[in-house]
Scaffold this motif. Structure first.
Motif, PDB file in Angstrom:
ATOM      1  N   TYR A 106      -2.675   3.959 -15.959  1.00  0.00           N
ATOM      2  CA  TYR A 106      -3.630   4.819 -15.255  1.00  0.00           C
ATOM      3  C   TYR A 106      -5.019   4.699 -15.879  1.00  0.00           C
ATOM      4  CZ  TYR A 106      -6.158   8.589 -13.232  1.00  0.00           C
ATOM      5  OH  TYR A 106      -7.152   9.295 -12.591  1.00  0.00           O
ATOM      6  N   GLN A 107      -5.087   4.673 -17.197  1.00  0.00           N
ATOM      7  CA  GLN A 107      -6.377   4.552 -17.869  1.00  0.00           C
ATOM      8  C   GLN A 107      -7.078   3.254 -17.479  1.00  0.00           C
ATOM      9  OE1 GLN A 107      -4.854   5.047 -21.855  1.00  0.00           O
ATOM     10  NE2 GLN A 107      -5.589   7.167 -21.966  1.00  0.00           N
ATOM     11  N   ARG A 108      -6.338   2.210 -17.306  1.00  0.00           N
ATOM     12  CA  ARG A 108      -6.926   0.932 -16.869  1.00  0.00           C
ATOM     13  C   ARG A 108      -7.502   1.053 -15.463  1.00  0.00           C
ATOM     14  NH1 ARG A 108      -2.112  -1.326 -19.569  1.00  0.00           N
ATOM     15  NH2 ARG A 108      -2.855  -2.121 -21.555  1.00  0.00           N
ATOM     16  N   TYR A 109      -6.825   1.776 -14.597  1.00  0.00           N
ATOM     17  CA  TYR A 109      -7.348   1.986 -13.244  1.00  0.00           C
ATOM     18  C   TYR A 109      -8.688   2.713 -13.301  1.00  0.00           C
ATOM     19  CZ  TYR A 109      -2.549   0.993 -11.629  1.00  0.00           C
ATOM     20  OH  TYR A 109      -1.327   0.428 -11.380  1.00  0.00           O
ATOM     21  N   GLU A 110      -8.773   3.740 -14.154  1.00  0.00           N
ATOM     22  CA  GLU A 110     -10.024   4.498 -14.274  1.00  0.00           C
ATOM     23  C   GLU A 110     -11.147   3.662 -14.873  1.00  0.00           C
ATOM     24  OE1 GLU A 110     -10.466   8.309 -16.027  1.00  0.00           O
ATOM     25  OE2 GLU A 110      -9.059   9.251 -14.648  1.00  0.00           O
ATOM     26  N   ARG A 111     -10.801   2.709 -15.711  1.00  0.00           N
ATOM     27  CA  ARG A 111     -11.827   1.853 -16.328  1.00  0.00           C
ATOM     28  C   ARG A 111     -12.144   0.626 -15.467  1.00  0.00           C
ATOM     29  NH1 ARG A 111      -8.720   2.748 -21.221  1.00  0.00           N
ATOM     30  NH2 ARG A 111      -7.844   0.674 -20.929  1.00  0.00           N
ATOM     31  N   GLY A 112     -11.425   0.453 -14.372  1.00  0.00           N
ATOM     32  CA  GLY A 112     -11.655  -0.693 -13.509  1.00  0.00           C
ATOM     33  C   GLY A 112     -11.092  -1.980 -14.067  1.00  0.00           C
ATOM     34  N   GLU A 113     -10.130  -1.874 -14.950  1.00  0.00           N
ATOM     35  CA  GLU A 113      -9.527  -3.049 -15.572  1.00  0.00           C
ATOM     36  C   GLU A 113      -8.273  -3.511 -14.848  1.00  0.00           C
ATOM     37  OE1 GLU A 113      -8.941  -1.831 -19.609  1.00  0.00           O
ATOM     38  OE2 GLU A 113     -11.083  -1.829 -20.046  1.00  0.00           O
ATOM     39  N   GLY A 114      -7.913  -2.827 -13.818  1.00  0.00           N
ATOM     40  CA  GLY A 114      -6.738  -3.182 -13.033  1.00  0.00           C
ATOM     41  C   GLY A 114      -6.757  -2.415 -11.729  1.00  0.00           C
ATOM     42  N   GLU A 115      -5.952  -2.856 -10.800  1.00  0.00           N
ATOM     43  CA  GLU A 115      -5.870  -2.178  -9.509  1.00  0.00           C
ATOM     44  C   GLU A 115      -4.413  -1.892  -9.192  1.00  0.00           C
ATOM     45  OE1 GLU A 115      -7.872  -4.575  -6.613  1.00  0.00           O
ATOM     46  OE2 GLU A 115      -9.841  -4.112  -7.446  1.00  0.00           O
ATOM     47  N   PRO A 116      -4.149  -0.722  -8.628  1.00  0.00           N
ATOM     48  CA  PRO A 116      -2.769  -0.369  -8.317  1.00  0.00           C
ATOM     49  C   PRO A 116      -2.232  -1.176  -7.138  1.00  0.00           C
ATOM     50  CG  PRO A 116      -4.255   1.277  -7.431  1.00  0.00           C
ATOM     51  CD  PRO A 116      -5.097   0.321  -8.242  1.00  0.00           C
ATOM     52  N   ASN A 117      -0.908  -1.331  -7.125  1.00  0.00           N
ATOM     53  CA  ASN A 117      -0.309  -1.955  -5.948  1.00  0.00           C
ATOM     54  C   ASN A 117      -0.310  -0.935  -4.804  1.00  0.00           C
ATOM     55  OD1 ASN A 117       2.015  -0.257  -6.195  1.00  0.00           O
ATOM     56  ND2 ASN A 117       3.003  -1.728  -7.536  1.00  0.00           N
ATOM     57  N   VAL A 118       0.111  -1.353  -3.654  1.00  0.00           N
ATOM     58  CA  VAL A 118       0.049  -0.497  -2.462  1.00  0.00           C
ATOM     59  C   VAL A 118       0.871   0.775  -2.642  1.00  0.00           C
ATOM     60  CG1 VAL A 118       0.616  -0.372  -0.012  1.00  0.00           C
ATOM     61  CG2 VAL A 118      -0.429  -2.429  -0.934  1.00  0.00           C
ATOM     62  N   THR A 119       2.019   0.667  -3.274  1.00  0.00           N
ATOM     63  CA  THR A 119       2.884   1.833  -3.475  1.00  0.00           C
ATOM     64  C   THR A 119       2.204   2.877  -4.354  1.00  0.00           C
ATOM     65  OG1 THR A 119       4.846   0.439  -3.253  1.00  0.00           O
ATOM     66  CG2 THR A 119       5.156   2.583  -4.298  1.00  0.00           C
ATOM     67  N   VAL A 120       1.619   2.434  -5.442  1.00  0.00           N
ATOM     68  CA  VAL A 120       0.939   3.365  -6.353  1.00  0.00           C
ATOM     69  C   VAL A 120      -0.310   3.929  -5.687  1.00  0.00           C
ATOM     70  CG1 VAL A 120      -0.216   3.605  -8.593  1.00  0.00           C
ATOM     71  CG2 VAL A 120       1.893   2.275  -8.409  1.00  0.00           C
ATOM     72  N   LEU A 121      -1.038   3.113  -4.949  1.00  0.00           N
ATOM     73  CA  LEU A 121      -2.219   3.595  -4.235  1.00  0.00           C
ATOM     74  C   LEU A 121      -1.830   4.699  -3.251  1.00  0.00           C
ATOM     75  CD1 LEU A 121      -5.272   3.295  -3.678  1.00  0.00           C
ATOM     76  CD2 LEU A 121      -4.653   1.645  -1.904  1.00  0.00           C
ATOM     77  N   ALA A 122      -0.736   4.508  -2.541  1.00  0.00           N
ATOM     78  CA  ALA A 122      -0.263   5.530  -1.597  1.00  0.00           C
ATOM     79  C   ALA A 122       0.114   6.810  -2.332  1.00  0.00           C
ATOM     80  CB  ALA A 122       0.921   4.998  -0.804  1.00  0.00           C
ATOM     81  N   ARG A 123       0.762   6.684  -3.494  1.00  0.00           N
ATOM     82  CA  ARG A 123       1.109   7.870  -4.287  1.00  0.00           C
ATOM     83  C   ARG A 123      -0.145   8.600  -4.766  1.00  0.00           C
ATOM     84  NH1 ARG A 123       4.817   5.682  -8.720  1.00  0.00           N
ATOM     85  NH2 ARG A 123       5.620   4.006  -7.457  1.00  0.00           N
ATOM     86  N   MET A 124      -1.168   7.817  -5.164  1.00  0.00           N
ATOM     87  CA  MET A 124      -2.432   8.430  -5.605  1.00  0.00           C
ATOM     88  C   MET A 124      -3.075   9.216  -4.469  1.00  0.00           C
ATOM     89  SD  MET A 124      -4.278   5.428  -7.722  1.00  0.00           S
ATOM     90  CE  MET A 124      -3.850   5.022  -9.391  1.00  0.00           C
ATOM     91  N   ALA A 125      -3.112   8.613  -3.302  1.00  0.00           N
ATOM     92  CA  ALA A 125      -3.716   9.284  -2.143  1.00  0.00           C
ATOM     93  C   ALA A 125      -2.976  10.580  -1.840  1.00  0.00           C
ATOM     94  CB  ALA A 125      -3.701   8.355  -0.932  1.00  0.00           C
ATOM     95  N   GLN A 126      -1.667  10.523  -1.882  1.00  0.00           N
ATOM     96  CA  GLN A 126      -0.867  11.719  -1.625  1.00  0.00           C
ATOM     97  C   GLN A 126      -1.072  12.756  -2.730  1.00  0.00           C
ATOM     98  OE1 GLN A 126       3.357  11.010  -1.301  1.00  0.00           O
ATOM     99  NE2 GLN A 126       3.600  12.760   0.051  1.00  0.00           N
ATOM    100  N   TYR A 127      -1.079  12.319  -3.958  1.00  0.00           N
ATOM    101  CA  TYR A 127      -1.247  13.212  -5.107  1.00  0.00           C
ATOM    102  C   TYR A 127      -2.563  13.990  -5.027  1.00  0.00           C
ATOM    103  CZ  TYR A 127      -1.738  14.715  -9.974  1.00  0.00           C
ATOM    104  OH  TYR A 127      -1.919  15.459 -11.114  1.00  0.00           O
ATOM    105  N   PHE A 128      -3.647  13.266  -4.727  1.00  0.00           N
ATOM    106  CA  PHE A 128      -4.956  13.904  -4.663  1.00  0.00           C
ATOM    107  C   PHE A 128      -5.272  14.479  -3.283  1.00  0.00           C
ATOM    108  CE2 PHE A 128      -5.822  10.986  -8.332  1.00  0.00           C
ATOM    109  CZ  PHE A 128      -6.171  11.973  -9.259  1.00  0.00           C
ATOM    110  N   ALA A 129      -4.390  14.272  -2.315  1.00  0.00           N
ATOM    111  CA  ALA A 129      -4.573  14.748  -0.938  1.00  0.00           C
ATOM    112  C   ALA A 129      -5.863  14.187  -0.329  1.00  0.00           C
ATOM    113  CB  ALA A 129      -4.547  16.277  -0.872  1.00  0.00           C
ATOM    114  N   VAL A 130      -6.042  12.881  -0.516  1.00  0.00           N
ATOM    115  CA  VAL A 130      -7.177  12.162   0.071  1.00  0.00           C
ATOM    116  C   VAL A 130      -6.628  10.910   0.740  1.00  0.00           C
ATOM    117  CG1 VAL A 130      -8.824  13.016  -1.658  1.00  0.00           C
ATOM    118  CG2 VAL A 130      -7.655  10.830  -2.033  1.00  0.00           C
ATOM    119  N   SER A 131      -7.469  10.234   1.488  1.00  0.00           N
ATOM    120  CA  SER A 131      -7.026   8.999   2.127  1.00  0.00           C
ATOM    121  C   SER A 131      -7.147   7.827   1.159  1.00  0.00           C
ATOM    122  CB  SER A 131      -7.856   8.719   3.383  1.00  0.00           C
ATOM    123  OG  SER A 131      -9.171   8.344   3.026  1.00  0.00           O
ATOM    124  N   ALA A 132      -6.343   6.817   1.399  1.00  0.00           N
ATOM    125  CA  ALA A 132      -6.452   5.585   0.609  1.00  0.00           C
ATOM    126  C   ALA A 132      -7.827   4.960   0.832  1.00  0.00           C
ATOM    127  CB  ALA A 132      -5.339   4.613   0.975  1.00  0.00           C
TER     128      ALA A 132
END
Length: 69
Positions: free
Chosen positions: A33-59
């Motif tokens: 997760y820290q790498r995602y925040e630093r822009g050092e990596g990008e989540p796969n589609v599954t994790v991106l969908a979980r993030m959108a759901q977690y924060f209640a925002v769109s992908a």
């Protein structure tokens, strides 16, 4: 360039959530997760969908394709 890192930081800060809690709730390692925040990596589609759901925002919002949460 993706806006994912800045959007994740904004959502975390505005909702007063700790990185470790987000990572745990998403089912991913804290370092990942820290790498995602630093822009050092990008989540796969599954994790991106979980993030959108977690924060209640769109992908699209997370990816910077829309400014509408």
């Amino acid at each position: 360039m993706t806006k994912l890192p800045e959007r994740l930081q904004y959502l975390k800060t505005s909702r007063n959530i700790m990185q470790k809690d987000i990572a745990s709730d998403l089912g991913i390692p804290l370092r990942t997760y820290q790498r995602y925040e630093r822009g050092e990596g990008e989540p796969n589609v599954t994790v991106l969908a979980r993030m959108a759901q977690y924060f209640a925002v769109s992908a699209d919002y997370l990816l910077g394709l829309s400014d509408r949460e």
